[in-house]
Write a protein that holds these residues in place. Structure first.
Motif, PDB file in Angstrom:
ATOM      1  N   ALA A   1     -10.356  -3.879  -3.653  1.00 46.21           N
ATOM      2  CA  ALA A   1     -10.442  -2.809  -2.648  1.00 46.21           C
ATOM      3  C   ALA A   1      -9.278  -1.857  -2.827  1.00 46.21           C
ATOM      4  O   ALA A   1      -8.138  -2.266  -3.054  1.00 46.21           O
ATOM      5  CB  ALA A   1     -10.407  -3.408  -1.249  1.00 46.21           C
ATOM      6  N   SER A   2      -9.556  -0.557  -2.731  1.00 43.72           N
ATOM      7  CA  SER A   2      -8.530   0.452  -2.997  1.00 43.72           C
ATOM      8  C   SER A   2      -7.795   0.809  -1.724  1.00 43.72           C
ATOM      9  O   SER A   2      -8.388   0.919  -0.662  1.00 43.72           O
ATOM     10  CB  SER A   2      -9.172   1.703  -3.584  1.00 43.72           C
ATOM     11  N   GLY A   3      -6.514   1.027  -1.881  1.00 44.04           N
ATOM     12  CA  GLY A   3      -5.728   1.556  -0.781  1.00 44.04           C
ATOM     13  C   GLY A   3      -5.275   0.500   0.195  1.00 44.04           C
ATOM     14  O   GLY A   3      -6.028  -0.368   0.598  1.00 44.04           O
ATOM     15  N   PRO A   4      -4.023   0.560   0.592  1.00 46.44           N
ATOM     16  CA  PRO A   4      -3.538  -0.407   1.572  1.00 46.44           C
ATOM     17  C   PRO A   4      -4.089  -0.084   2.948  1.00 46.44           C
ATOM     18  O   PRO A   4      -4.366   1.054   3.270  1.00 46.44           O
ATOM     19  CB  PRO A   4      -2.021  -0.210   1.520  1.00 46.44           C
ATOM     20  N   GLY A   5      -4.238  -1.085   3.768  1.00 45.63           N
ATOM     21  CA  GLY A   5      -4.700  -0.842   5.126  1.00 45.63           C
ATOM     22  C   GLY A   5      -3.665  -0.056   5.898  1.00 45.63           C
ATOM     23  O   GLY A   5      -2.466  -0.178   5.677  1.00 45.63           O
ATOM     24  N   GLY A   6      -4.119   0.759   6.816  1.00 48.69           N
ATOM     25  CA  GLY A   6      -3.217   1.509   7.666  1.00 48.69           C
ATOM     26  C   GLY A   6      -2.718   2.800   7.078  1.00 48.69           C
ATOM     27  O   GLY A   6      -1.833   3.427   7.666  1.00 48.69           O
ATOM     28  N   SER A   7      -3.229   3.237   5.940  1.00 49.62           N
ATOM     29  CA  SER A   7      -2.783   4.493   5.353  1.00 49.62           C
ATOM     30  C   SER A   7      -3.775   5.600   5.691  1.00 49.62           C
ATOM     31  O   SER A   7      -4.978   5.365   5.796  1.00 49.62           O
ATOM     32  CB  SER A   7      -2.631   4.368   3.839  1.00 49.62           C
TER      33      SER A   7
ATOM     34  N   GLY B   1      -0.788   1.923  17.839  1.00 51.27           N
ATOM     35  CA  GLY B   1       0.177   1.443  16.866  1.00 51.27           C
ATOM     36  C   GLY B   1       1.329   2.404  16.661  1.00 51.27           C
ATOM     37  O   GLY B   1       1.635   3.231  17.534  1.00 51.27           O
ATOM     38  N   ARG B   2       1.933   2.330  15.479  1.00 47.29           N
ATOM     39  CA  ARG B   2       3.139   3.117  15.182  1.00 47.29           C
ATOM     40  C   ARG B   2       2.977   3.834  13.847  1.00 47.29           C
ATOM     41  O   ARG B   2       2.468   3.260  12.871  1.00 47.29           O
ATOM     42  CB  ARG B   2       4.352   2.184  15.135  1.00 47.29           C
ATOM     43  N   LEU B   3       3.397   5.101  13.824  1.00 47.84           N
ATOM     44  CA  LEU B   3       3.392   5.853  12.578  1.00 47.84           C
ATOM     45  C   LEU B   3       4.625   5.459  11.774  1.00 47.84           C
ATOM     46  O   LEU B   3       5.769   5.661  12.230  1.00 47.84           O
ATOM     47  CB  LEU B   3       3.386   7.360  12.861  1.00 47.84           C
ATOM     48  N   VAL B   4       4.424   4.886  10.608  1.00 43.40           N
ATOM     49  CA  VAL B   4       5.535   4.350   9.816  1.00 43.40           C
ATOM     50  C   VAL B   4       6.167   5.427   8.947  1.00 43.40           C
ATOM     51  O   VAL B   4       7.392   5.554   8.883  1.00 43.40           O
ATOM     52  CB  VAL B   4       5.033   3.180   8.935  1.00 43.40           C
ATOM     53  N   ALA B   5       5.354   6.232   8.264  1.00 46.32           N
ATOM     54  CA  ALA B   5       5.903   7.213   7.331  1.00 46.32           C
ATOM     55  C   ALA B   5       4.919   8.367   7.167  1.00 46.32           C
ATOM     56  O   ALA B   5       3.708   8.208   7.350  1.00 46.32           O
ATOM     57  CB  ALA B   5       6.188   6.571   5.972  1.00 46.32           C
ATOM     58  N   VAL B   6       5.452   9.534   6.830  1.00 43.39           N
ATOM     59  CA  VAL B   6       4.640  10.709   6.503  1.00 43.39           C
ATOM     60  C   VAL B   6       4.986  11.108   5.080  1.00 43.39           C
ATOM     61  O   VAL B   6       6.160  11.343   4.756  1.00 43.39           O
ATOM     62  CB  VAL B   6       4.910  11.880   7.475  1.00 43.39           C
ATOM     63  N   ASN B   7       3.986  11.160   4.221  1.00 40.84           N
ATOM     64  CA  ASN B   7       4.218  11.380   2.787  1.00 40.84           C
ATOM     65  C   ASN B   7       3.856  12.784   2.327  1.00 40.84           C
ATOM     66  O   ASN B   7       3.633  13.001   1.138  1.00 40.84           O
ATOM     67  CB  ASN B   7       3.411  10.358   1.985  1.00 40.84           C
ATOM     68  N   CYS B   8       3.755  13.728   3.253  1.00 39.69           N
ATOM     69  CA  CYS B   8       3.401  15.096   2.874  1.00 39.69           C
ATOM     70  C   CYS B   8       4.164  16.073   3.751  1.00 39.69           C
ATOM     71  O   CYS B   8       4.788  15.682   4.745  1.00 39.69           O
ATOM     72  CB  CYS B   8       1.891  15.309   3.011  1.00 39.69           C
ATOM     73  N   ARG B   9       4.089  17.351   3.389  1.00 36.89           N
ATOM     74  CA  ARG B   9       4.727  18.410   4.156  1.00 36.89           C
ATOM     75  C   ARG B   9       3.717  19.501   4.454  1.00 36.89           C
ATOM     76  O   ARG B   9       2.714  19.639   3.741  1.00 36.89           O
ATOM     77  CB  ARG B   9       5.916  18.991   3.382  1.00 36.89           C
TER      78      ARG B   9
ATOM     79  N   GLY C   1      -8.303  11.584  -1.304  1.00 39.22           N
ATOM     80  CA  GLY C   1      -7.826  10.218  -1.442  1.00 39.22           C
ATOM     81  C   GLY C   1      -6.319  10.070  -1.470  1.00 39.22           C
ATOM     82  O   GLY C   1      -5.810   8.942  -1.491  1.00 39.22           O
ATOM     83  N   GLU C   2      -5.576  11.193  -1.471  1.00 39.29           N
ATOM     84  CA  GLU C   2      -4.117  11.107  -1.525  1.00 39.29           C
ATOM     85  C   GLU C   2      -3.572  10.482  -0.241  1.00 39.29           C
ATOM     86  O   GLU C   2      -4.020  10.789   0.863  1.00 39.29           O
ATOM     87  CB  GLU C   2      -3.528  12.504  -1.725  1.00 39.29           C
ATOM     88  N   ASN C   3      -2.565   9.616  -0.391  1.00 37.43           N
ATOM     89  CA  ASN C   3      -1.964   8.911   0.735  1.00 37.43           C
ATOM     90  C   ASN C   3      -1.033   9.864   1.476  1.00 37.43           C
ATOM     91  O   ASN C   3       0.027  10.233   0.983  1.00 37.43           O
ATOM     92  CB  ASN C   3      -1.202   7.692   0.224  1.00 37.43           C
ATOM     93  N   LEU C   4      -1.427  10.261   2.694  1.00 36.79           N
ATOM     94  CA  LEU C   4      -0.672  11.258   3.447  1.00 36.79           C
ATOM     95  C   LEU C   4       0.319  10.641   4.424  1.00 36.79           C
ATOM     96  O   LEU C   4       1.357  11.243   4.712  1.00 36.79           O
ATOM     97  CB  LEU C   4      -1.644  12.172   4.214  1.00 36.79           C
ATOM     98  N   ALA C   5      -0.003   9.476   4.974  1.00 32.38           N
ATOM     99  CA  ALA C   5       0.873   8.843   5.961  1.00 32.38           C
ATOM    100  C   ALA C   5       0.554   7.362   6.049  1.00 32.38           C
ATOM    101  O   ALA C   5      -0.533   6.925   5.659  1.00 32.38           O
ATOM    102  CB  ALA C   5       0.710   9.512   7.338  1.00 32.38           C
ATOM    103  N   GLU C   6       1.523   6.590   6.572  1.00 29.66           N
ATOM    104  CA  GLU C   6       1.362   5.153   6.751  1.00 29.66           C
ATOM    105  C   GLU C   6       1.333   4.826   8.240  1.00 29.66           C
ATOM    106  O   GLU C   6       2.161   5.353   9.006  1.00 29.66           O
ATOM    107  CB  GLU C   6       2.515   4.396   6.089  1.00 29.66           C
ATOM    108  N   PHE C   7       0.407   3.964   8.625  1.00 27.27           N
ATOM    109  CA  PHE C   7       0.216   3.614  10.026  1.00 27.27           C
ATOM    110  C   PHE C   7       0.179   2.097  10.176  1.00 27.27           C
ATOM    111  O   PHE C   7      -0.416   1.392   9.368  1.00 27.27           O
ATOM    112  CB  PHE C   7      -1.088   4.235  10.540  1.00 27.27           C
ATOM    113  N   GLU C   8       0.831   1.596  11.210  1.00 26.84           N
ATOM    114  CA  GLU C   8       0.852   0.166  11.477  1.00 26.84           C
ATOM    115  C   GLU C   8       0.212  -0.093  12.835  1.00 26.84           C
ATOM    116  O   GLU C   8       0.749   0.317  13.876  1.00 26.84           O
ATOM    117  CB  GLU C   8       2.291  -0.345  11.471  1.00 26.84           C
ATOM    118  N   ALA C   9      -0.933  -0.755  12.830  1.00 31.24           N
ATOM    119  CA  ALA C   9      -1.645  -1.030  14.075  1.00 31.24           C
ATOM    120  C   ALA C   9      -0.992  -2.180  14.814  1.00 31.24           C
ATOM    121  O   ALA C   9      -0.397  -3.078  14.218  1.00 31.24           O
ATOM    122  CB  ALA C   9      -3.103  -1.354  13.777  1.00 31.24           C
ATOM    123  N   ASP C  10      -1.078  -2.164  16.152  1.00 27.42           N
ATOM    124  CA  ASP C  10      -0.556  -3.266  16.949  1.00 27.42           C
ATOM    125  C   ASP C  10      -1.332  -4.538  16.643  1.00 27.42           C
ATOM    126  O   ASP C  10      -2.541  -4.501  16.351  1.00 27.42           O
ATOM    127  CB  ASP C  10      -0.697  -2.948  18.438  1.00 27.42           C
TER     128      ASP C  10
END
Length: 492
Positions: A415-421, A465-473, A481-490
């Protein structure tokens, strides 16, 4: 943008200003009364340099999605002759008031109380072919004659209409994913035969690449008939014969739309598609045995075509004949979350198709037009089959169906892509970032806004949940399909 309450107004105004500025370089906003359940009717007019202004009847453009026209027809089925003359005279009066020359479209919203002016488009519209179909006139020729200073070719009393016409816009988009624009390379393009009652306007062909740099419309399909019912029947048949592979399209959605009883009766308004979207995109009926037989035949036809360049060999026969003992071959087809398994027996008598313990003879013939005649027992069907990698789109008497042919020997990809992205659903430009890393978000909260093909698309939190990181401007051009941000669900 519609604001149903004062609380919704600031966000609606801000979004409208951004879209207007990005598309037209002008972010001025107009505010007007919102008419509930309106119809959208527009009138084609022409003016010349000699003071003549005529109308060429009206077009009904009520079936829309996100305020973009999906299906247009001429004339409107909801106007009687007195209403038709009233709205056409209003359009002509607008043209005369400004001394208009050339082609123009005066647009109105209408309801049971009357009609209301929206705007005038000072050009020839995308849907002008339906007017040409019912009048027999070439509107581009009229434009050229007016530009050269000639008088209009006909007076108002000389312009007559005949029959009924429909147009649909075929888009490279994915209806099942919110109608997001689709990109890719056209692998196959099969269209119905054109003629006096069927016209196709397109500039695409096999091998062309659809990018995110332009509007996603790839073709216009226009039909006419002696009356509205006949024209709708011809549109349904034409959509069944229009097949594109390699990219996702809205053809199946359009076919479902023209088959709806409300569309056939003309009892619709501009909100019809949004209200009925779930039904229009509803899962297909349970798969039929004939669908699996058709998919199996499509695999055999594909293999025969791929082997056509090789030396003649009995192993390349597609009729199943074998000299020795019979052999069997298993086929697995994925239909969404379901997997269907059938077995094909090769014997001296030919092919035998087995499913759920039942067996029937199977024959198939590849026709010159690319369709496949499939015989399961005594039953014959002509089907269309277009391939995109290992996905075959079938066009059968029961409608369209996409099946994935599973290669049991191929290694399944992880499966492609980590969960929460947050991944870009399409190529586009990042317009806004609405949350900072570390911010707690509730489900549905907006995270960022992308712009693609003149429309904004908001990516929202899938859960609390919580926004972990933002990978774009803001301003970044991002790929699908580009990873724009990381999200962590409760934790649940």
């Amino acid at each position: 943008r519609i604001a149903d309450s004062a609380a919704q107004l600031p966000e609606a105004v801000a979004a409208a200003k951004r879209e207007a500025s990005a598309s037209f370089g002008d972010d001025h906003v107009l505010i007007e009364k919102f008419i509930t359940r309106p119809r959208h009717i527009e009138v084609q007019i022409f003016g010349d340099h000699h003071g003549n202004v005529v109308s060429l009847f009206e077009r009904e453009c009520t079936l829309q999605r996100r305020h973009q026209k999906v299906l247009e027809e001429a004339p409107s089925s909801r106007l009687d002759e007195s209403q038709r003359e009233a709205i056409c005279e209003a359009a002509r009066a607008a043209g005369r008031a400004v001394g208009y020359t050339g082609a123009g479209t005066v647009e109105f919203v209408a309801n049971d109380e009357g009609f209301y002016f929206i705007e005038m488009n000072t050009r020839l519209q995308v849907e002008h072919p339906v007017t040409e179909m019912i009048t027999g006139l070439d509107l581009v020729e009229w434009q050229l004659r007016v530009a050269f200073g000639e008088a209009l070719p006909l007076r108002q009393d000389q312009i007559v209409r005949r029959g009924h016409s429909f147009e649909v816009r075929i888009y490279a988009e994915d209806p099942q994913s919110g109608f997001l624009p689709a990109t890719g390379t056209i692998g196959q393009w099969r269209q119905p035969e054109t003629g006096p009652d069927l016209r196709i306007d397109s500039g695409f062909r096999v091998g062309d690449t659809i990018t995110a740099n332009y509007d996603p419309m790839i073709a216009k399909l226009i039909v006419s008939g002696d009356d509205r019912g006949q024209a709708l029947d011809r549109m349904a048949a034409a959509l069944d014969g229009f097949q594109v592979a390699g990219i996702k399209t809205n053809i199946a959605f359009l076919r479902a739309l023209v088959g709806r009883p409300e569309v056939r009766s003309g009892a619709m308004d501009t909100g019809f598609i949004e209200r009925e979207l779930a039904a229009l995109l509803a899962p297909q009926s349970p798969i039929a045995v004939a669908d699996l037989a058709a998919a199996t035949s499509a695999v055999l036809a594909r293999e025969k075509l791929e082997a056509a360049s090789e030396a003649v060999s009995p192993w390349n026969r597609g009729d199943g004949w074998t000299l020795g003992a019979s052999r069997r071959r298993r086929f697995d087809f994925e239909d969404g979350a379901e997997t269907h398994q059938v077995v094909l027996h090769y014997a001296r008598s030919g092919l035998e198709f087995e499913w759920d313990g039942a067996v029937a003879p199977l024959r198939w013939t590849l026709c010159e037009d690319g369709r496949i005649d499939v015989f399961l027992g005594e039953r014959k069907e002509a089907i269309g089959a277009l391939w995109s990698e290992r996905v075959v789109e079938l066009v059968t008497p029961r409608g369209r169906r996409r099946l994935h042919w599973v290669d049991s020997l191929a290694r399944k990809e992880a499966a492609s892509g980590p969960g929460g992205s947050f991944r870009a659903p399409m190529p586009g430009i990042v317009q806004q970032i609405l949350a900072e890393p570390g911010t707690r978000l509730e489900r549905g909260a907006p995270v960022l806004v992308m712009e693609a093909m003149k429309m904004e698309h908001t990516l929202r939190a899938p859960a609390d949940g919580r926004l972990v990181a933002v990978n774009c401007r803001v301003g970044d051009l991002v790929a699908e399909g580009e990873n724009l941000a990381e999200f962590e669900a409760d934790a649940s």
